[in-house]
Design a protein around this motif. Sequence first.
Motif, PDB file in Angstrom:
ATOM      1  N   SER A  77       0.819  -1.213   0.000  1.00 33.32           N
ATOM      2  CA  SER A  77       0.000   0.000   0.000  1.00 33.32           C
ATOM      3  C   SER A  77       0.853   1.264   0.000  1.00 33.32           C
ATOM      4  CB  SER A  77      -0.964  -0.001   1.185  1.00 33.32           C
ATOM      5  OG  SER A  77      -0.258   0.016   2.399  1.00 33.32           O
ATOM      6  N   GLN A  78       2.100   1.170   0.413  1.00 34.93           N
ATOM      7  CA  GLN A  78       2.994   2.329   0.390  1.00 34.93           C
ATOM      8  C   GLN A  78       3.616   2.543  -0.980  1.00 34.93           C
ATOM      9  OE1 GLN A  78       5.794   1.427   3.500  1.00 34.93           O
ATOM     10  NE2 GLN A  78       4.471   2.232   5.106  1.00 34.93           N
ATOM     11  N   ARG A  79       3.625   1.517  -1.797  1.00 27.67           N
ATOM     12  CA  ARG A  79       4.248   1.594  -3.119  1.00 27.67           C
ATOM     13  C   ARG A  79       3.199   1.243  -4.166  1.00 27.67           C
ATOM     14  NH1 ARG A  79       9.225  -2.140  -2.306  1.00 27.67           N
ATOM     15  NH2 ARG A  79       9.879  -1.282  -4.283  1.00 27.67           N
ATOM     16  N   LYS A  80       2.594   2.269  -4.726  1.00 25.81           N
ATOM     17  CA  LYS A  80       1.438   2.103  -5.612  1.00 25.81           C
ATOM     18  C   LYS A  80       1.725   1.212  -6.817  1.00 25.81           C
ATOM     19  CE  LYS A  80      -1.194   4.567  -3.052  1.00 25.81           C
ATOM     20  NZ  LYS A  80      -1.974   3.840  -2.075  1.00 25.81           N
ATOM     21  N   ALA A  81       2.910   1.330  -7.401  1.00 24.51           N
ATOM     22  CA  ALA A  81       3.233   0.505  -8.574  1.00 24.51           C
ATOM     23  C   ALA A  81       3.264  -0.970  -8.193  1.00 24.51           C
ATOM     24  CB  ALA A  81       4.567   0.934  -9.178  1.00 24.51           C
ATOM     25  N   LEU A  82       3.797  -1.262  -7.026  1.00 23.29           N
ATOM     26  CA  LEU A  82       3.838  -2.639  -6.540  1.00 23.29           C
ATOM     27  C   LEU A  82       2.429  -3.142  -6.232  1.00 23.29           C
ATOM     28  CD1 LEU A  82       6.322  -4.398  -6.166  1.00 23.29           C
ATOM     29  CD2 LEU A  82       6.326  -3.768  -3.754  1.00 23.29           C
ATOM     30  N   LEU A  83       1.597  -2.267  -5.681  1.00 24.36           N
ATOM     31  CA  LEU A  83       0.206  -2.605  -5.389  1.00 24.36           C
ATOM     32  C   LEU A  83      -0.554  -2.974  -6.665  1.00 24.36           C
ATOM     33  CD1 LEU A  83      -2.200  -2.744  -3.407  1.00 24.36           C
ATOM     34  CD2 LEU A  83      -2.497  -0.290  -3.792  1.00 24.36           C
ATOM     35  N   TRP A  84      -0.354  -2.205  -7.724  1.00 25.22           N
ATOM     36  CA  TRP A  84      -1.040  -2.500  -8.980  1.00 25.22           C
ATOM     37  C   TRP A  84      -0.524  -3.783  -9.612  1.00 25.22           C
ATOM     38  CZ3 TRP A  84      -5.599  -1.106 -10.064  1.00 25.22           C
ATOM     39  CH2 TRP A  84      -6.105   0.093  -9.541  1.00 25.22           C
ATOM     40  N   CYS A  85       0.757  -4.072  -9.424  1.00 25.91           N
ATOM     41  CA  CYS A  85       1.290  -5.347  -9.920  1.00 25.91           C
ATOM     42  C   CYS A  85       0.635  -6.514  -9.181  1.00 25.91           C
ATOM     43  CB  CYS A  85       2.802  -5.398  -9.740  1.00 25.91           C
ATOM     44  SG  CYS A  85       3.721  -4.326 -10.844  1.00 25.91           S
ATOM     45  N   TRP A  86       0.446  -6.371  -7.865  1.00 29.41           N
ATOM     46  CA  TRP A  86      -0.205  -7.415  -7.089  1.00 29.41           C
ATOM     47  C   TRP A  86      -1.655  -7.609  -7.534  1.00 29.41           C
ATOM     48  CZ3 TRP A  86      -0.174 -11.732  -4.900  1.00 29.41           C
ATOM     49  CH2 TRP A  86      -1.114 -12.123  -3.953  1.00 29.41           C
ATOM     50  N   ARG A  87      -2.358  -6.509  -7.747  1.00 32.11           N
ATOM     51  CA  ARG A  87      -3.752  -6.610  -8.179  1.00 32.11           C
ATOM     52  C   ARG A  87      -3.849  -7.248  -9.572  1.00 32.11           C
ATOM     53  NH1 ARG A  87      -5.761  -0.950  -5.519  1.00 32.11           N
ATOM     54  NH2 ARG A  87      -6.443  -1.886  -3.559  1.00 32.11           N
ATOM     55  N   LEU A  88      -2.961  -6.880 -10.461  1.00 28.32           N
ATOM     56  CA  LEU A  88      -2.948  -7.485 -11.796  1.00 28.32           C
ATOM     57  C   LEU A  88      -2.636  -8.978 -11.710  1.00 28.32           C
ATOM     58  CD1 LEU A  88      -3.140  -7.173 -14.859  1.00 28.32           C
ATOM     59  CD2 LEU A  88      -0.718  -6.579 -14.867  1.00 28.32           C
ATOM     60  N   PHE A  89      -1.729  -9.343 -10.829  1.00 30.30           N
ATOM     61  CA  PHE A  89      -1.397 -10.755 -10.629  1.00 30.30           C
ATOM     62  C   PHE A  89      -2.613 -11.527 -10.119  1.00 30.30           C
ATOM     63  CE2 PHE A  89       0.524 -14.167  -7.945  1.00 30.30           C
ATOM     64  CZ  PHE A  89       1.031 -14.931  -8.986  1.00 30.30           C
ATOM     65  N   MET A  90      -3.367 -10.925  -9.188  1.00 29.71           N
ATOM     66  CA  MET A  90      -4.579 -11.588  -8.704  1.00 29.71           C
ATOM     67  C   MET A  90      -5.603 -11.759  -9.824  1.00 29.71           C
ATOM     68  SD  MET A  90      -5.330 -10.405  -4.788  1.00 29.71           S
ATOM     69  CE  MET A  90      -5.479  -8.650  -5.123  1.00 29.71           C
ATOM     70  N   VAL A  91      -5.710 -10.767 -10.701  1.00 29.99           N
ATOM     71  CA  VAL A  91      -6.628 -10.889 -11.849  1.00 29.99           C
ATOM     72  C   VAL A  91      -6.178 -12.043 -12.745  1.00 29.99           C
ATOM     73  CG1 VAL A  91      -7.422  -9.750 -13.956  1.00 29.99           C
ATOM     74  CG2 VAL A  91      -7.401  -8.487 -11.799  1.00 29.99           C
ATOM     75  N   LYS A  92      -4.884 -12.179 -12.949  1.00 29.23           N
ATOM     76  CA  LYS A  92      -4.381 -13.294 -13.768  1.00 29.23           C
ATOM     77  C   LYS A  92      -4.698 -14.633 -13.114  1.00 29.23           C
ATOM     78  CE  LYS A  92      -0.793 -10.689 -16.076  1.00 29.23           C
ATOM     79  NZ  LYS A  92       0.622 -10.523 -16.354  1.00 29.23           N
ATOM     80  N   LEU A  93      -4.569 -14.712 -11.790  1.00 27.28           N
ATOM     81  CA  LEU A  93      -4.940 -15.934 -11.080  1.00 27.28           C
ATOM     82  C   LEU A  93      -6.434 -16.216 -11.238  1.00 27.28           C
ATOM     83  CD1 LEU A  93      -2.877 -15.507  -7.776  1.00 27.28           C
ATOM     84  CD2 LEU A  93      -2.407 -17.114  -9.651  1.00 27.28           C
TER      85      LEU A  93
END
Length: 118
Positions: A77-93
Amino acid sequence: MALEQVLSDRDSEDEVDDDIADFEDRRMLDDFVDVTTHEKQLMHLWNSFVRKQRVLADGHIPWACEAFSKLHGRNLSQRKALLWCWRLFMVKLWNHNLLDAATMNRCNLILENCNNNQ
């Protein structure tokens, strides 16, 4: 090695050395040229997490995503780019039927809660 380990009948060849595994994971991820630094960071965090937690089956993925969100929520949550990568990864899952929408929602609520508690 300690003398007891040398004289022991126990074979440690199948044990995983987390430091070496993390080093090898970073080295392999660094070889990719078509992904961003944030994507590499996220994949290293995920690979390290699933290795240490022994996530072996597809059925473990929902639990792992929630646990990962709890463990790394503040950092994400402190690093927005990392947060969006995590959310995109969850969408791929989710696209591969490894993660359901309810679990994805719970993970996002965990992340929002981490963001609100900063």
